[in-house]
Design an enzyme around this catalytic site. Structure first.
Site, PDB file in Angstrom:
ATOM      1  N   LYS A 264       1.027  -1.149  -0.013  1.00 53.70           N
ATOM      2  CA  LYS A 264       0.012   0.051  -0.118  1.00 53.70           C
ATOM      3  C   LYS A 264       0.897   1.131  -0.071  1.00 53.70           C
ATOM      4  CE  LYS A 264      -3.946  -1.903   2.641  1.00 53.70           C
ATOM      5  NZ  LYS A 264      -5.003  -1.410   1.682  1.00 53.70           N
ATOM      6  N   ARG A 338     -10.016 -11.657   1.914  1.00 55.31           N
ATOM      7  CA  ARG A 338     -10.960 -12.768   1.282  1.00 55.31           C
ATOM      8  C   ARG A 338     -10.267 -13.965   1.698  1.00 55.31           C
ATOM      9  NH1 ARG A 338     -11.083  -9.813  -4.030  1.00 55.31           N
ATOM     10  NH2 ARG A 338     -10.922  -7.865  -2.712  1.00 55.31           N
TER      11      ARG A 338
END
Ligand code: BES
Ligand code: MN
Ligand code: ZN
Length: 491
Positions: A264, A338
């Site tokens: 990020k 996920r």
């Protein structure tokens, strides 16, 4: 913070021994006596308007025992108005550092939801994070007494429920707020173990070896880059009165999300300490269940790890085998939520649950879609979706149903595995949900994307404790006995 409820008239509440008295004044209400005259006069001069949150303030008013007096307009006493009124009242009282507070409702009957709204809003507004401050300024407010002219059993139940909800919400906020070096996977496991000491609650914690033996190749892939060892937390709440299959809650427990090798950008990366807010909400719900002891069976699953870049870290393009046997091409290591949730969903199958609900700060796309107002709700099960939507409306902890058409799964196709872990940028929160759905199998499943609602950024930075209120409301509505919400439904 302790809540009490007492039967008192407005006149009697003026003799209340608390430091401050907040009178919640519904639009148009008239009362005899000096306080009624005061409001009438202010109204005539245009200084007290019928709009939730307008206030009259006084100090040491003759005839009122509390030092601080606030009269706050609160519409017709709808939960929404009361939240606004209480927030305004606390804003005015905060500097006074009062230890005890009396709240008097100057209208007729108050619904259980309204009572809950008053108390939970006050708790929410007066919460202060302190655990990593060297000179903590803990909250001074310790006692809150709500008075109504007529107190029913339903009112008492509502206060009891509000008390439990506040305990759960504050536990969730506390863990979500803690910096990642003070909230590692092991710290979360210890917090869960502590919950296991409550009656009806038990807790089991698995480490890397056990998770490997279970074949959770997807969860393990995310944890590869982390020096902090992963934990898989299994909480159980079971009342002796509970019948039938459990509800399983699955909370995303990424204690810090750097993005891994797909790293990020630096700006606001600190906020990725909140990436275990789903896990924190599960801990919070168990705290509330322990306090309320409803006739329920609930499991809580938390896959907890950091997502870090490292020589050992999983790389874009790596293919892993999940516990379900399905293979996954990890095209983006930042889509890690996920990857840990999918193995927890497969683990949930062993409980033959009546519903599985995962709670996750899953996608930035959900923040774009719904902002900080409503959480994203995804479910192919209409009854489950409706129950969660209803619980959101009842509790004021709102969510909004999003689509799950199969066409949204097209982008997850991979040449090198059964599926990829990301699709394109379009509908990012939906494609993430489609990925999870592949692991829900035949279980009734719902997914709450709380990326926009779990914390606030900027000057107000901090965890909200959402969606503990929504989840508790949903669960209590499933309990057969006379819980607050059960009663409300049949009334
Ligand atoms: N934890 C983030 C989601 C997130 C981002 C929540 C910003 C709140 C604010 C999640 O693990 C993530 O990084 N998701 C990616 C997915 C993408 C790579 C498909 C995202 O949303 O950018
Ligand atoms: Mn990520
Ligand atoms: Zn994440």
């Amino acid at each position: 913070m302790k809540f009490e409820i007492r039967q008192m008239t407005l006149a009697q509440s003026q003799t209340a021994p608390q430091d401050a008295l907040v009178v919640l004044w519904p639009d148009g209400a008239e009362h005899q006596g000096p306080m009624g005259d005061w409001v009438r006069k202010a109204r005539q001069n245009g200084d007290f308007k019928d709009a939730a949150g307008t206030m009259l303030q006084s100090y040491g008013m003759p005839g009122v025992r509390a030092r601080h007096l606030l009269v706050v307009a609160c519409g017709q006493g709808q939960p929404r108005d009361l939240r606004k009124a209480m927030r305004a009242a606390w804003g005015a009282l905060q500097p006074a550092k009062v230890k005890s507070l009396a709240i008097c409702w100057a209208g007729g009957a108050l619904s259980p939801q309204a009572i809950e709204a008053v108390l939970t809003t006050l708790a929410d507004a007066s919460y202060a994070y302190v655990s990593t401050l060297s000179k903590p300024q803990p909250r001074t407010l310790a006692q809150v007494v709500l008075s109504l002219t007529h107190v029913t059993q339903a009112d008492k139940t509502a206060v009891h429920k509000a008390q439990a909800l506040v305990r759960g919400t504050e536990l969730a906020r506390e863990w979500a707020n803690r910096p990642a070096n003070h909230a590692t996977p092991n710290h979360l496991a210890l917090a869960a173990k502590a919950l296991g000491k409550h009656p009806g609650v038990s807790c089991k914690v698995l480490g890397p070896r056990e998770v490997e033996r279970l074949g959770m190749g997807s969860f393990l892939a995310v944890a590869r880059g982390a020096a902090e060892p992963l934990r898989f937390i299994v909480l159980e709440y079971k009342s002796a009165k509970a019948k039938g299959a459990p509800v399983v809650l699955v909370g995303k427990g990424i204690t810090f999300d750097t993005g891994g090798i797909s790293m990020k950008p630096a700006a606001e990366m600190d906020e990725m300490k909140f990436d275990m807010s789903g896990a924190a909400s599960v801990l919070g719900v168990f705290e509330s269940l322990a306090a309320l002891q409803p006739a329920l069976h609930v499991m809580g699953l938390i896959p907890a790890t950091e997502n870090m870049p490292d020589g050992m870290a999983v790389k874009p393009g790596d293919v892993v085998t999940s516990m379900s046997g399905q293979t996954i091409e990890i095209l983006n290591t930042d889509a890690e939520g996920r990857l840990v949730l999918c193995d927890a969903l497969t683990y949930a199958e062993r409980f033959k649950p009546k519903a599985v609900i995962d709670i996750a700060t899953l996608t930035g796309a959900c923040v774009i879609a719904l902002g900080a107002v409503r959480s994203g709700l995804f479910s192919a099960d209409d009854a489950l979706a409706q129950a969660l939507l209803d619980a959101g409306e009842q509790s004021g902890d709102l969510c909004w149903r999003m689509p799950l058409d199969d066409d949204y799964a097209e982008g997850l196709k991979s040449k090198f595995a059964d599926m990829a872990n990301v699709a394109g940028r379009a509908a990012g929160s939906v494609t993430a949900a489609k990925f999870l759905q592949k692991f829900a199998g035949k279980m009734p499943w719902a997914h709450l994307d709380i990326a926009g609602t779990a914390w606030r950024s900027g000057a107000q930075k901090g965890a909200t404790g959402r969606p503990v209120a929504l989840l508790l409301e949903y669960l209590l509505a499933q309990a057969p006995s006379a819980t607050a919400s059960g009663k409300r439904k049949s009334a």
